[in-house]
Scaffold this motif. Structure first.
Motif, PDB file in Angstrom:
ATOM      1  N   GLY A 215     -24.980 -24.440  19.138  1.00 10.74           N
ATOM      2  CA  GLY A 215     -25.608 -25.504  19.915  1.00 10.74           C
ATOM      3  C   GLY A 215     -24.644 -26.559  20.399  1.00 10.74           C
ATOM      4  O   GLY A 215     -24.983 -27.336  21.304  1.00 10.74           O
ATOM      5  N   ASP A 216     -23.443 -26.640  19.807  1.00 11.48           N
ATOM      6  CA  ASP A 216     -22.431 -27.565  20.325  1.00 11.48           C
ATOM      7  C   ASP A 216     -22.044 -27.161  21.745  1.00 11.48           C
ATOM      8  O   ASP A 216     -22.159 -25.984  22.126  1.00 11.48           O
ATOM      9  CB  ASP A 216     -21.176 -27.552  19.447  1.00 11.48           C
ATOM     10  N   THR A 217     -21.562 -28.108  22.522  1.00  6.30           N
ATOM     11  CA  THR A 217     -21.090 -27.808  23.879  1.00  6.30           C
ATOM     12  C   THR A 217     -19.596 -27.510  23.838  1.00  6.30           C
ATOM     13  O   THR A 217     -18.807 -28.319  23.335  1.00  6.30           O
ATOM     14  CB  THR A 217     -21.356 -28.987  24.823  1.00  6.30           C
ATOM     15  N   LEU A 218     -19.220 -26.362  24.342  1.00  8.59           N
ATOM     16  CA  LEU A 218     -17.811 -25.979  24.438  1.00  8.59           C
ATOM     17  C   LEU A 218     -17.343 -26.171  25.868  1.00  8.59           C
ATOM     18  O   LEU A 218     -17.870 -25.549  26.789  1.00  8.59           O
ATOM     19  CB  LEU A 218     -17.619 -24.520  24.019  1.00  8.59           C
ATOM     20  N   ARG A 219     -16.375 -27.041  26.050  1.00  3.87           N
ATOM     21  CA  ARG A 219     -15.780 -27.275  27.361  1.00  3.87           C
ATOM     22  C   ARG A 219     -14.343 -26.769  27.354  1.00  3.87           C
ATOM     23  O   ARG A 219     -13.616 -26.960  26.367  1.00  3.87           O
ATOM     24  CB  ARG A 219     -15.819 -28.760  27.728  1.00  3.87           C
ATOM     25  N   LEU A 220     -13.931 -26.171  28.451  1.00  2.00           N
ATOM     26  CA  LEU A 220     -12.602 -25.570  28.555  1.00  2.00           C
ATOM     27  C   LEU A 220     -11.932 -26.066  29.828  1.00  2.00           C
ATOM     28  O   LEU A 220     -11.787 -25.332  30.810  1.00  2.00           O
ATOM     29  CB  LEU A 220     -12.722 -24.043  28.550  1.00  2.00           C
ATOM     30  N   PRO A 221     -11.496 -27.330  29.860  1.00  2.00           N
ATOM     31  CA  PRO A 221     -10.972 -27.918  31.103  1.00  2.00           C
ATOM     32  C   PRO A 221      -9.706 -27.254  31.612  1.00  2.00           C
ATOM     33  O   PRO A 221      -9.528 -27.122  32.831  1.00  2.00           O
ATOM     34  CB  PRO A 221     -10.735 -29.384  30.723  1.00  2.00           C
ATOM     35  N   ASP A 222      -8.804 -26.832  30.720  1.00  2.00           N
ATOM     36  CA  ASP A 222      -7.588 -26.154  31.187  1.00  2.00           C
ATOM     37  C   ASP A 222      -7.924 -24.825  31.843  1.00  2.00           C
ATOM     38  O   ASP A 222      -7.335 -24.451  32.879  1.00  2.00           O
ATOM     39  CB  ASP A 222      -6.622 -25.930  30.026  1.00  2.00           C
ATOM     40  N   LEU A 223      -8.850 -24.098  31.249  1.00  2.00           N
ATOM     41  CA  LEU A 223      -9.265 -22.821  31.839  1.00  2.00           C
ATOM     42  C   LEU A 223      -9.952 -23.061  33.179  1.00  2.00           C
ATOM     43  O   LEU A 223      -9.776 -22.279  34.130  1.00  2.00           O
ATOM     44  CB  LEU A 223     -10.190 -22.083  30.878  1.00  2.00           C
ATOM     45  N   ALA A 224     -10.701 -24.160  33.291  1.00  2.00           N
ATOM     46  CA  ALA A 224     -11.332 -24.508  34.569  1.00  2.00           C
ATOM     47  C   ALA A 224     -10.274 -24.729  35.647  1.00  2.00           C
ATOM     48  O   ALA A 224     -10.440 -24.281  36.794  1.00  2.00           O
ATOM     49  CB  ALA A 224     -12.200 -25.753  34.410  1.00  2.00           C
ATOM     50  N   MET A 225      -9.176 -25.409  35.304  1.00  7.43           N
ATOM     51  CA  MET A 225      -8.108 -25.637  36.277  1.00  7.43           C
ATOM     52  C   MET A 225      -7.447 -24.320  36.681  1.00  7.43           C
ATOM     53  O   MET A 225      -7.115 -24.118  37.854  1.00  7.43           O
ATOM     54  CB  MET A 225      -7.082 -26.600  35.700  1.00  7.43           C
ATOM     55  N   THR A 226      -7.244 -23.437  35.720  1.00  7.85           N
ATOM     56  CA  THR A 226      -6.666 -22.124  36.041  1.00  7.85           C
ATOM     57  C   THR A 226      -7.575 -21.366  36.997  1.00  7.85           C
ATOM     58  O   THR A 226      -7.111 -20.757  37.975  1.00  7.85           O
ATOM     59  CB  THR A 226      -6.447 -21.320  34.752  1.00  7.85           C
ATOM     60  N   LEU A 227      -8.868 -21.392  36.732  1.00 10.26           N
ATOM     61  CA  LEU A 227      -9.831 -20.721  37.615  1.00 10.26           C
ATOM     62  C   LEU A 227      -9.866 -21.371  38.997  1.00 10.26           C
ATOM     63  O   LEU A 227      -9.993 -20.677  40.020  1.00 10.26           O
ATOM     64  CB  LEU A 227     -11.216 -20.755  36.981  1.00 10.26           C
ATOM     65  N   LYS A 228      -9.738 -22.688  39.062  1.00 11.16           N
ATOM     66  CA  LYS A 228      -9.716 -23.371  40.363  1.00 11.16           C
ATOM     67  C   LYS A 228      -8.509 -22.947  41.182  1.00 11.16           C
ATOM     68  O   LYS A 228      -8.606 -22.751  42.404  1.00 11.16           O
ATOM     69  CB  LYS A 228      -9.711 -24.888  40.164  1.00 11.16           C
TER      70      LYS A 228
END
Length: 576
Positions: A215-228
């Motif tokens: 139920g915790d929220t997992l955020r992956l900002p570095d992976l988001a930048m790679t995908l961008k």
């Protein structure tokens, strides 16, 4: 007596005969009253190991995209939501069927060995394999192929643009998503390994070595930048520029081999799928460097004339013959299979029905043949393991069967700083020491020795079965060495035993891979059937883990029937 076995969230009723085990091996000793029902759809379906990624693929179909668009979106989304197997840092195989042209295409985006790889790079001074080096180091990683393969498929066979299909993955990584019970369980199971790498510990375990709670929220900002960067720059956004620099720098700092040149040079390869027939069905599957399609067809050829339906599903006689053909196929795998760009691989010879006729003579219908007495077939050249599979069908009848991997669960457990991306440990799929077993116990030969730019042999087996010249069954599985036997039994369950797609995936499976000489069995094979097999000379071993986790779609009468293997939680059928 009647008892029940709870497995994968379902109850399987078993009808067992009381008394001593019987001597014959013809009739089944167990009646599987499974009553598994698939999910039904009509206008398109995506079946994957994780719900959010499957829904990302379905969203592409709802936007008017085709099966390839949906498959590419699912692949990128799995890199976010299924980190144990979904990936940007691994590789795989995509088999697709184009309805308009009635052609099948196989895209090989398997990882490749870096240019500086050498044959004996994983051997200690005493000649034994350094397992820590091959499993959990930067040097264990091959050059990733996933991003190049997905982009190639989209550019050549898709209809939507890259930004559109990557958008769901970016949103999931950037905005975060709730940790599911399945994700919590997989992170908890590998927390000790992930915690050894500071970046993996920070990204997936919050820096304290503990998996996030359900139920915790997992955020992956570095992976988001790679995908961008991928969405905006395409191939160059991964194999060049900032992402490539981060990968190469991390490799250089930690004894890895992948360089900027290795990344820039990587290309996916389109290959001709292997084709065969089985009792009126056409089976299209994966060519080398996959061993899967070759051995699926080889084993189907060996079994084709046998009265399997008369034996009964999972009866002793049926399982005896199934185990024996598995031994023959995996013996051939140990010698004949490798990267076809660097070796002569006798694909046509191995899937020839006459070859099967000769090899079938080695099977004793009443006794198990010890593996030590089984040698690979004498074929002369002419002169001169964590993985996930997903299946997609669109409303027009286009089909994608895709399997990709980073090998172990969470690959080598290393995240490249600044990218959010886990590295594969796919170099273990080479024969670090030809003639000796790898992490999956597979014996492999010189054709799969480590060499620069070579692609390691794989068991990944995305497969499409055709009925009356139309795609009928789309399937594949993770599982390392058990992938091939999982796909084989799925096909047999559906064709020979007329099971629906859910039953075909749900019933218990067995696995033999020639060496070691033992048969792994799942729960649900009756005790007296096991006794009969043991009396025939088979060594049985209850499998400590599930034998495969297949996904599949069956197409009948204009309807789609989908099922995700429930052996591991989290699978999902997305449909409309």
């Amino acid at each position: 007596m009647v008892t029940s076995l709870q497995t994968a969230g379902f109850i399987i009723c078993l009808t067992l005969a009381a008394g001593t085990p019987r001597a014959d091996t013809v009739s089944p000793r167990i009646d599987y009253q499974t009553r598994f029902q698939p999910t039904v759809g009509r206008a398109g379906m995506v079946v994957a190991a994780e719900p959010l990624a499957a829904e990302a693929g379905l969203a592409m179909l709802e936007r008017g995209g085709n099966a390839v668009d949906a498959a590419v979106a699912t692949g990128f989304a799995l890199a976010v939501t299924l980190p144990r197997a979904g990936n940007l840092g691994g590789g795989g195989f995509m088999l697709l069927h184009d309805k308009e042209t009635n052609q099948q295409t196989f895209i090989d985006y398997r990882e490749s060995a870096p240019a500086s790889a050498t044959r004996d790079m994983y051997l200690k001074a005493d000649g034994t394999v350094d397992k820590a080096l091959t499993y959990f180091s930067h040097k264990a990683a091959g050059v990733p192929g996933t991003v190049a393969g997905l982009i190639h498929a989209l550019n050549r066979y898709g209809t939507l643009d890259l930004k559109t299909v990557v958008a769901p993955a970016i949103a999931l990584a950037e905005e975060g998503f709730a940790v599911s019970p399945a994700l919590h369980a997989s992170l908890s199971a590998r927390a000790d390994r992930l915690a050894r790498n500071p970046e993996a510990n920070r990204v997936y375990l919050g820096g304290d070595g503990v998996a996030p709670a359900i139920g915790d929220t997992l955020r992956l900002p570095d992976l988001a930048m790679t995908l961008k960067r991928i969405a905006e720059q395409g191939r160059e956004g991964f194999y060049g520029g900032e992402t490539a620099r981060l990968i190469a720098e991390d490799m250089s700092a930690n004894g890895g081999l992948i360089t900027l040149d290795d990344l820039a040079r990587y290309q996916p390869i389109e290959r001709e799928p292997v084709h065969g027939t089985f009792r009126g069905y056409t089976v299209v599957s994966s060519p080398p460097p996959s061993s899967g399609g070759v051995h699926i067809l080889q084993m189907l050829n060996l079994l084709e004339p046998l009265p399997m339906a008369d034996y009964g599903h999972n009866s002793a006689s049926y399982l005896h013959h199934l185990i024996e053909v598995m031994k023959l196929a995996y013996a051939d795998r140990s010698l004949h299979l490798g990267d076809p760009d660097y070796n002569w691989v006798p694909t046509a010879e191995l899937i020839d029905k006459e070859y099967a006729t000769e090899r079938r003579k080695l099977i004793d219908r009443n006794r198990a043949t010890p593996s030590v007495d089984i040698a690979p077939g004498n074929i002369l050249p002419p002169e001169g393991t964590q993985t996930t599979h997903y299946s997609v069908v669109d409303a027009a009848g286009n089909v994608v069967s895709n399997t990709y991997t980073i090998n172990f669960s969470f690959g080598n457990g290393i995240v490249v700083p600044g990218t959010g991306m886990l590295l594969n440990n796919e170099m273990d799929d080479f024969a670090a020491r030809p003639g000796f077993a790898n992490a999956y116990g597979l014996i492999q030969g010189e054709k799969n020795a480590v060499a620069p730019n070579r692609r390691p042999l794989s068991s990944m087996t995305p497969t499409i079965v055709f009925k009356n010249d139309e795609p009928w069954l789309v399937t594949g599985s993770p599982g390392g060495s058990v992938i091939i036997t999982t796909v084989l039994q799925t096909i047999l369950n559906a064709t020979v035993f007329d099971m629906n797609v859910a039953e075909a995936l749900a019933v218990p499976r067995v696995h033999h891979q020639w060496e070691p000489d033992k048969t792994r069995i799942e729960r649900g094979i009756s005790a007296d059937t096991q006794s009969v097999l043991e009396s025939m000379g088979h060594t049985l071993e209850p499998s400590p883990w599930n034998l495969g986790r297949a996904t599949a779609i069956m197409r009948e009468g204009g309807w789609l029937y989908g099922f995700a293997d429930m052996r591991t939680p989290g699978g999902h059928v997305a449909t409309r």
